[in-house]
Design an enzyme around this catalytic site. Structure first.
Site, PDB file in Angstrom:
ATOM      1  N   GLU A  91      -5.262   3.843  11.864  1.00 23.06           N
ATOM      2  CA  GLU A  91      -6.236   4.630  12.612  1.00 23.06           C
ATOM      3  C   GLU A  91      -7.636   4.162  12.242  1.00 23.06           C
ATOM      4  O   GLU A  91      -7.860   3.702  11.125  1.00 23.06           O
ATOM      5  CB  GLU A  91      -6.061   6.099  12.197  1.00 23.06           C
ATOM      6  CG  GLU A  91      -6.882   7.084  12.966  1.00 23.06           C
ATOM      7  CD  GLU A  91      -6.611   8.519  12.522  1.00 23.06           C
ATOM      8  OE1 GLU A  91      -7.338   9.393  12.980  1.00 23.06           O
ATOM      9  OE2 GLU A  91      -5.685   8.750  11.723  1.00 23.06           O
ATOM     10  N   HIS A 112      -8.964  12.205  18.854  1.00 26.30           N
ATOM     11  CA  HIS A 112      -8.727  10.794  19.178  1.00 26.30           C
ATOM     12  C   HIS A 112     -10.009  10.155  19.711  1.00 26.30           C
ATOM     13  O   HIS A 112     -10.737  10.780  20.481  1.00 26.30           O
ATOM     14  CB  HIS A 112      -7.651  10.651  20.260  1.00 26.30           C
ATOM     15  CG  HIS A 112      -6.276  10.894  19.755  1.00 26.30           C
ATOM     16  ND1 HIS A 112      -5.246  11.245  20.592  1.00 26.30           N
ATOM     17  CD2 HIS A 112      -5.758  10.856  18.523  1.00 26.30           C
ATOM     18  CE1 HIS A 112      -4.141  11.393  19.887  1.00 26.30           C
ATOM     19  NE2 HIS A 112      -4.429  11.169  18.618  1.00 26.30           N
ATOM     20  N   GLY A 150       0.844  -1.203   0.000  1.00 28.39           N
ATOM     21  CA  GLY A 150       0.000   0.000   0.000  1.00 28.39           C
ATOM     22  C   GLY A 150       0.873   1.245   0.000  1.00 28.39           C
ATOM     23  O   GLY A 150       2.076   1.172   0.273  1.00 28.39           O
ATOM     24  N   GLU A 192      -3.357  12.632  27.895  1.00 28.71           N
ATOM     25  CA  GLU A 192      -4.436  13.510  27.461  1.00 28.71           C
ATOM     26  C   GLU A 192      -5.706  13.114  28.184  1.00 28.71           C
ATOM     27  O   GLU A 192      -5.743  12.093  28.877  1.00 28.71           O
ATOM     28  CB  GLU A 192      -4.598  13.466  25.936  1.00 28.71           C
ATOM     29  CG  GLU A 192      -4.899  12.098  25.366  1.00 28.71           C
ATOM     30  CD  GLU A 192      -4.820  12.052  23.833  1.00 28.71           C
ATOM     31  OE1 GLU A 192      -4.017  12.789  23.236  1.00 28.71           O
ATOM     32  OE2 GLU A 192      -5.563  11.260  23.241  1.00 28.71           O
ATOM     33  N   ILE A 250      -0.061   0.898  13.321  1.00 28.00           N
ATOM     34  CA  ILE A 250      -0.131   2.336  13.045  1.00 28.00           C
ATOM     35  C   ILE A 250      -1.554   2.755  12.654  1.00 28.00           C
ATOM     36  O   ILE A 250      -1.977   3.866  12.925  1.00 28.00           O
ATOM     37  CB  ILE A 250       0.842   2.702  11.882  1.00 28.00           C
ATOM     38  CG1 ILE A 250       2.223   2.074  12.108  1.00 28.00           C
ATOM     39  CG2 ILE A 250       0.909   4.194  11.679  1.00 28.00           C
ATOM     40  CD1 ILE A 250       2.926   2.506  13.358  1.00 28.00           C
TER      41      ILE A 250
END
Lengths: 399, 291
Positions: free
Chosen positions: B98, B247, B18, B209, B96
């Site tokens: 998302e 997020h 990819g 966070e 990695i």
């Protein structure tokens, strides 16, 4: 993604979970007709908005009208629906402006023996869904959690295996359910846990969950939201989206692949990365400013995205200055600089623009900006940028 | 030394054919990472960047002796890719990708914990031991070999912190991005334990966070077991409750997961707090001086 109560109840009914008969209506006449259709002498009319606290909430246009009301005749339904539809319901979760009620749910009345609380969420600490129940139904669960946490009973379950029969028995014993009610719970609770997993929910909340005079469990309210990351495998759920309930700017941003949350301040922020975007808001506040938004352009931001981001920022009438904070990792500073130059040409800036660039190809990026005709204030660190943008806003307000 | 990865680590890329997989494989090769191959189902036998491509992770491990992987496959297939890597005996997995559905991660999380495999992510920048091994998407050049162990739930904010510690001459032992999702494979506590056992790491920087209770749990660990200085920053002090801040995991829900609560817990554990993101490096220095 959130859906309305009547939509949630539709999904629950299809999954074999007990809810009351009810119909949704969009006009007062339709509401009155639905009441007749239900055929009883008593019904409940409930305003449908994506915010909790409707029972205690009141309408901006009719301060005496709450978001949920018992009704006893078609005429009364028509009157109440007239006060609700098209008007703004303000609740503890809706914000001060309230939310416009576009539809009401007309639901059968029911004889309640007891009210319980039920919620299913993901427990991040154990990485498993958890079913939470409490004897304190109808109350805000946050309050119960803070004041009497011993009255909340929890059972974790595996999404594939579901809730086990012994877990239902444990909960029934703690909640003091009768033998007869346990029978109803043995069907209701596992079905609801299966529903949570089947639809990739992020929240299922039934408050109150009632026990009827006939010892049956019924979901009197239903709040369901879904994991956005899993919507690709639930096209049926996607069709339930009500865009009128979502912030137009947030929708527009999502369409462009940006993550945007509107806030109340006057300093617009454009940042790459969620953590850095939050940290940028924080440092603006630290130096005495107020951020107007959270905006993450993501790792691979291109010119179109940056241009759209600027449009969204500048559409907010509160914005007095803009801070661009980019730490180029994968996104090169040259790409960002080029996007900034083109975006400023297309969008046109009428407020001060502070730019802080760092990372991959930073020297070249800074040179491109310096040589362009974009009117900007450059900053060489995060603290410098925040101080400069706050000063720019203060200069505007005093001049 | 360093933790988890070093110059001997042999890395494959799942999703190497990819565009993102190929691009970052090239960047990792440039950095000096020992990339040994890639996996894309149906594309076995091809080569990408002179590296052999295999149909399965099992074949890749047999042929190349790989012991680490970075995963770039699309979100709907990420859980399967992680489980395949675990099955093939890979020791360090950096996911990695998302946008992985949260419930997909429930069985994956429990499998990696049971097997003792290190899963970093998903939705993370990866892991880097400066000068030795970069597995992920972070810009290599901002790092310097040194003494700070960095662990974070964020990507670009980590780069900011790394840059500050590099400019102060402190450098980093190993930097790990845990990922911004509600369920991630590795916790702060897992890394605190490893950093405490690592001689090169003299001080630890934790970047947290809003949302969840991972920072509070880390604070409790530090209070009870910590013997190395720790500094921390929490992003989202001005974030409104009930809103997801980019997020999937960054949300204050039911009044829980606020920055104020987290900072209080960290301070109580004697952790040095950076008041702003501009002074994360300075906070690390203060923590070192106090120790």
């Amino acid at each position: 993604m959130k859906i309305h109560e009547f939509q949630a109840k539709g999904l629950l009914r299809d999954a074999g979970i007990a809810v009351l008969d009810g119909y949704v209506a969009r006009t007062p006449d339709e509401a009155a007709e639905r009441f007749r259709q239900l055929g009883g002498e008593l019904a409940v009319i409930k305003a449908q908005i994506h915010a909790g606290g409707r029972g205690k909430g009141t309408f901006k246009e009719h301060p005496g009208q709450h978001g949920v009301q018992l009704v006893r005749s078609a005429e009364e339904v028509r009157e109440v629906a007239t006060r609700m539809l098209g008007n703004h319901l303000v609740t503890i979760q809706s914000g001060a402006e309230g939310k416009t009620v576009q539809q009401v749910l007309i639901e059968q009345g029911c004889r309640i023996a007891r009210e319980l609380y039920l919620g299913i969420v993901l427990d991040r600490a154990t990485a498993q869904p958890v079913l939470m129940m409490s004897t304190e139904g109808g109350v805000e669960i946050e309050k119960v959690a803070a004041e009497t946490p011993e009255l909340i009973f929890k059972e974790h379950f595996c999404p594939a295996r579901g809730l086990q029969p012994f877990q239902v028995r444990k909960l029934a014993a703690k909640l003091g359910l009768s033998r007869q009610t346990l029978k109803s719970a043995s069907k209701f609770l596992p079905a609801l846990c299966r529903f949570f997993a089947r639809y990739d929910c992020s929240l299922v909340e039934i408050n109150p969950l009632v026990i009827t005079e006939h010892d049956e469990l019924i979901a009197l309210d239903a709040k369901v939201s879904f994991d956005d990351n899993a919507l690709f495998r639930h096209p049926d759920v996607e069709t339930l989206r009500d865009e009128s309930e979502e912030d137009p700017a947030e929708l527009r941003a999502a369409g462009a692949g940006l993550s945007y949350v509107k806030l109340d301040g006057n300093i617009g922020c454009l940042v790459n990365g969620a953590g850095l975007a939050m940290a940028t808001m924080d440092i603006i506040k630290y130096y005495g400013g107020e951020p107007a938004n959270f905006l993450d352009v993501g790792g691979g931001a291109n010119t179109e995205q940056v241009t759209e981001a600027f449009r969204i920022l500048l559409d907010d009438a509160n914005v007095q200055a803009v801070l661009v904070n980019i730490f180029g990792g994968i996104a090169r500073c040259t790409t960002i600089a080029q996007a900034l130059i083109e975006a400023s040409r297309v969008v046109g800036f009428n407020v001060p623009l502070v730019v802080r660039l760092e990372g991959t190809e930073v020297e070249e990026g800074r040179r491109m900006l310096a040589e362009s005709d974009v009117d900007l204030i450059s900053a060489d660190s995060l603290a410098d940028a925040a101080q400069k943008v706050v000063a720019a806003v203060q200069a505007r307000s005093t001049s | 030394m360093s933790i988890l990865v070093n110059s001997e680590t042999r890395v494959i890329c799942q999703g190497i054919t990819g565009s993102a997989g190929r691009f970052h494989t090239e960047k990792c090769l440039e950095y000096g990472t020992k990339m040994v191959g890639g996996v894309t189902p149906g594309k076995g036998g091809q080569t990408v960047l002179d590296l052999p491509v295999f149909d399965t992770v099992e074949q890749a491990v047999q042929e190349t002796g790989a012991n680490a992987t970075m995963i770039f496959v699309p979100a709907p297939f990420t859980a399967d890719a992680i489980l395949e890597a675990v099955d093939a005996g890979i020791e360090v997995i950096a996911a990695i990708t998302e946008g992985v559905p949260t419930l997909d991660m429930v069985p994956v999380y429990h499998t990696v914990r049971r097997k003792g495999v290190t899963l970093i992510g998903p939705n993370c920048p990866g892991i880097i031991t400066p000068g030795a091994c970069k597995i992920g998407i972070m810009p290599g050049y901002i790092h310097r070999e040194g003494k700070v162990g960095v662990m974070s739930r964020s990507g670009t904010l980590t780069y900011e912190a790394v840059w500050q510690t590099s400019n102060l001459g402190l450098g980093q032992s190993t930097c790990i991005g845990l990922g911004g999702d509600p369920i991630v494979g590795t916790s702060y506590i897992d890394l605190l334990e490893r950093f405490h056992d690592d001689d090169q790491t003299e001080v630890i920087l934790m970047i947290g966070e809003i949302g969840g209770t991972a920072e509070e749990e880390a604070a409790a660990w530090v209070k009870q077991h910590g013997s190395k200085p720790v500094a921390a920053f929490i992003a989202g002090q001005t974030a409104p409750p009930g809103k997801r801040m980019g997020h999937a995991g960054a949300i204050i829900s039911g009044g829980k997961g606020t920055a104020t609560e987290k900072i209080a817990a960290l301070e109580d554990a004697g952790i040095e707090i950076a008041a702003t993101p501009a002074e994360m490096g300075a906070a690390v220095q203060r923590a070192l001086e106090k120790a």
